[in-house]
Design a protein around this motif. Structure first.
Motif, mmCIF file in Angstrom:
data_model
loop_
_atom_site.group_PDB
_atom_site.id
_atom_site.type_symbol
_atom_site.label_atom_id
_atom_site.label_comp_id
_atom_site.label_asym_id
_atom_site.label_seq_id
_atom_site.Cartn_x
_atom_site.Cartn_y
_atom_site.Cartn_z
ATOM 1 N N LEU A 100 0.825 -1.220 0.000
ATOM 2 C CA LEU A 100 0.000 0.000 0.000
ATOM 3 C C LEU A 100 0.854 1.261 0.000
ATOM 4 O O LEU A 100 0.305 2.379 -0.062
ATOM 5 N N GLY A 101 2.165 1.106 0.085
ATOM 6 C CA GLY A 101 3.041 2.269 0.146
ATOM 7 C C GLY A 101 3.079 2.916 1.519
ATOM 8 O O GLY A 101 3.541 4.053 1.661
ATOM 9 N N ASP A 102 2.621 2.220 2.525
ATOM 10 C CA ASP A 102 2.566 2.754 3.890
ATOM 11 C C ASP A 102 3.801 2.253 4.648
ATOM 12 O O ASP A 102 3.773 1.229 5.327
ATOM 13 N N ASP A 103 4.895 3.013 4.542
ATOM 14 C CA ASP A 103 6.149 2.589 5.165
ATOM 15 C C ASP A 103 6.070 2.581 6.688
ATOM 16 O O ASP A 103 6.655 1.714 7.340
ATOM 17 N N GLU A 104 5.349 3.538 7.249
ATOM 18 C CA GLU A 104 5.250 3.588 8.715
ATOM 19 C C GLU A 104 4.452 2.397 9.245
ATOM 20 O O GLU A 104 4.804 1.811 10.279
ATOM 21 N N GLY A 105 3.383 2.037 8.557
ATOM 22 C CA GLY A 105 2.611 0.861 8.952
ATOM 23 C C GLY A 105 3.459 -0.395 8.862
ATOM 24 O O GLY A 105 3.413 -1.258 9.751
ATOM 25 N N ALA A 106 4.265 -0.492 7.790
ATOM 26 C CA ALA A 106 5.140 -1.647 7.622
ATOM 27 C C ALA A 106 6.189 -1.693 8.733
ATOM 28 O O ALA A 106 6.491 -2.769 9.278
ATOM 29 N N LEU A 107 6.737 -0.528 9.068
ATOM 30 C CA LEU A 107 7.714 -0.474 10.154
ATOM 31 C C LEU A 107 7.139 -1.025 11.458
ATOM 32 O O LEU A 107 7.775 -1.820 12.155
ATOM 33 N N LEU A 108 5.934 -0.600 11.780
ATOM 34 C CA LEU A 108 5.304 -1.051 13.025
ATOM 35 C C LEU A 108 5.083 -2.564 13.022
ATOM 36 O O LEU A 108 5.266 -3.235 14.048
ATOM 37 N N ALA A 109 4.685 -3.084 11.873
ATOM 38 C CA ALA A 109 4.439 -4.526 11.788
ATOM 39 C C ALA A 109 5.736 -5.318 11.973
ATOM 40 O O ALA A 109 5.797 -6.269 12.768
ATOM 41 N N TYR A 110 6.784 -4.923 11.246
ATOM 42 C CA TYR A 110 8.052 -5.647 11.369
ATOM 43 C C TYR A 110 8.703 -5.431 12.730
ATOM 44 O O TYR A 110 9.375 -6.327 13.257
ATOM 45 N N LEU A 111 8.493 -4.248 13.320
ATOM 46 C CA LEU A 111 8.990 -4.014 14.678
ATOM 47 C C LEU A 111 8.321 -4.958 15.674
ATOM 48 O O LEU A 111 8.942 -5.386 16.647
ATOM 49 N N HIS A 112 7.055 -5.246 15.424
ATOM 50 C CA HIS A 112 6.326 -6.177 16.299
ATOM 51 C C HIS A 112 7.044 -7.530 16.329
ATOM 52 O O HIS A 112 7.252 -8.118 17.396
ATOM 53 N N THR A 113 7.447 -8.002 15.137
ATOM 54 C CA THR A 113 8.187 -9.264 15.074
ATOM 55 C C THR A 113 9.555 -9.132 15.723
ATOM 56 O O THR A 113 9.988 -10.000 16.494
#
Length: 355
Positions: free
Chosen positions: A295-308
């Motif tokens: 979706l081009g949402d880098d901040e959302g992706a960051l939060l998801a990968y940070l969760h892992t």
């Protein structure tokens, strides 16, 4: 102190000849029972331990003689077998493997002199667990993937009908995947499909589907994972495989440019998530990261990968994937210092997997 044998002879001298004979026969029977009592213990995935004599160990069937009658088991339904004559290091090593304590298991198992073990079954078991822990350590970045692969191949060649055969071929698939030899990984995972276990047959389809995804062959990957996701599960293990397959389908959907649909899939999986299955959770949050990236949402992706990264660091493959994505994402959002931190953790914690 009176020696037990001296005391025994004294008792026998007090008996009449006939009673002495009976007493002697009783001692022989008791002694025989004691010998027979020193038998093997098989631990199924469900139910109580089965105590008896191991008659045969094969990749498709284990036969135990229990009370004079044969009982058969599918190897995938057995967690471990404790053999009469096991050295203490092997007993401790097995337990540590089951607990995922691979370095401690290796420290115990490497003390064993396999050549001096009393039974071929014990020798084969020791050889498997020693190869297994070295493979698991390599998969966590703490060993050489090539050397570990050589060890496991050596075990399979020496024991082609071992009851550990399918566990060994799965491990070979994992090692080949980590090396990046995807064709070989698919070949090894294909052996799981020949098992009599329905769950292993399903896992074979799932693993090959994930290999196709890594090769960016999205259509065959989707076909394989959809088969797994569409099955009616008959066990907790099969339901778990379905969860992983659905996470993989979400990643495929994201790669096809359908970020919103992929995110919807992932959010459904999060709602249904088993909080105790941390590996599945790591796979799902990585899939969420891929969905946000689509979706081009880098901040959302960051939060998801940070969760892992922060919550599921015990699962090397998923943790490594998250760290690699974070290195790129932190740079994209203009935080090279955070990217350097993620890269440093990747290189320090997983020296064998950080490439």
């Amino acid at each position: 102190m009176i020696h037990p044998l001296t005391e025994l002879y004294s008792v026998m001298n007090l008996l009449s000849p006939m009673r002495c004979i009976c007493f002697t026969l009783l001692l022989v029977c008791v002694g025989a029972g004691t010998v027979q009592g020193q038998t093997d213990r098989l631990y199924p995935t469900e139910g109580e331990a089965v105590i008896g004599r191991t008659k045969s160990l094969g990749k498709n069937e284990i036969v135990m003689s229990v009370g004079g009658k044969d009982q058969t088991f599918t190897p995938s339904d057995v967690t471990r077998i404790l053999f009469q004559g096991d050295p203490a290091e092997l007993t401790r090593g097995r337990e540590l493997v089951l607990e995922g304590q691979y370095q401690q298991a290796f420290d115990e198992l490497k003390k064993i002199d396999v050549a001096k073990l009393s039974r071929e079954m014990i020798k084969a078991d020791a050889e498997f667990y020693l190869a297994d822990v070295q493979g698991q350590l390599a998969l966590s970045g703490q060993g050489d993937l090539g050397a570990a692969t050589k060890n496991v191949i050596g075990f399979v060649q020496a024991h082609p009908d071992s009851w550990h055969f399918y566990a060994a071929t799965r491990l070979l698939g994992d090692l080949a995947k980590a090396i990046g030899n995807y064709d070989k990984a698919a070949q090894f995972y294909g052996y799981l499909g020949k098992s009599p276990s329905r769950e292993l047959q399903i896992e074979s389809v799932y693993q090959i589907g994930m290999i196709k995804l890594l090769q960016n062959e999205l259509d065959p990957a989707l076909e394989a994972l959809s088969k797994v996701a569409g099955l009616k599960p008959s066990s907790a293990g099969e339901r778990r495989l379905q969860t992983f397959a659905k996470a993989g389908i979400a990643v495929i959907t994201a790669k096809q440019g359908q970020g919103k649909e992929a995110l919807d899939m992932v959010n459904d999986l999060i709602v249904q998530l088993n909080p105790t299955d941390t590996q599945a959770a790591a796979a799902i949050y990585n899939a969420q990261g891929a969905s946000y990236q689509a979706l081009g949402d880098d901040e959302g992706a960051l939060l998801a990968y940070l969760h892992t990264q922060l919550s599921y660091s015990t699962h090397a493959a998923e943790h490594v994937e998250a760290l690699k994505q974070l290195v790129e994402l932190w740079n994209k959002v203009g935080k090279p210092d955070r990217a350097a931190q993620a890269r440093g953790e990747l290189q320090q914690r997983y020296p064998g997997l950080s490439g």
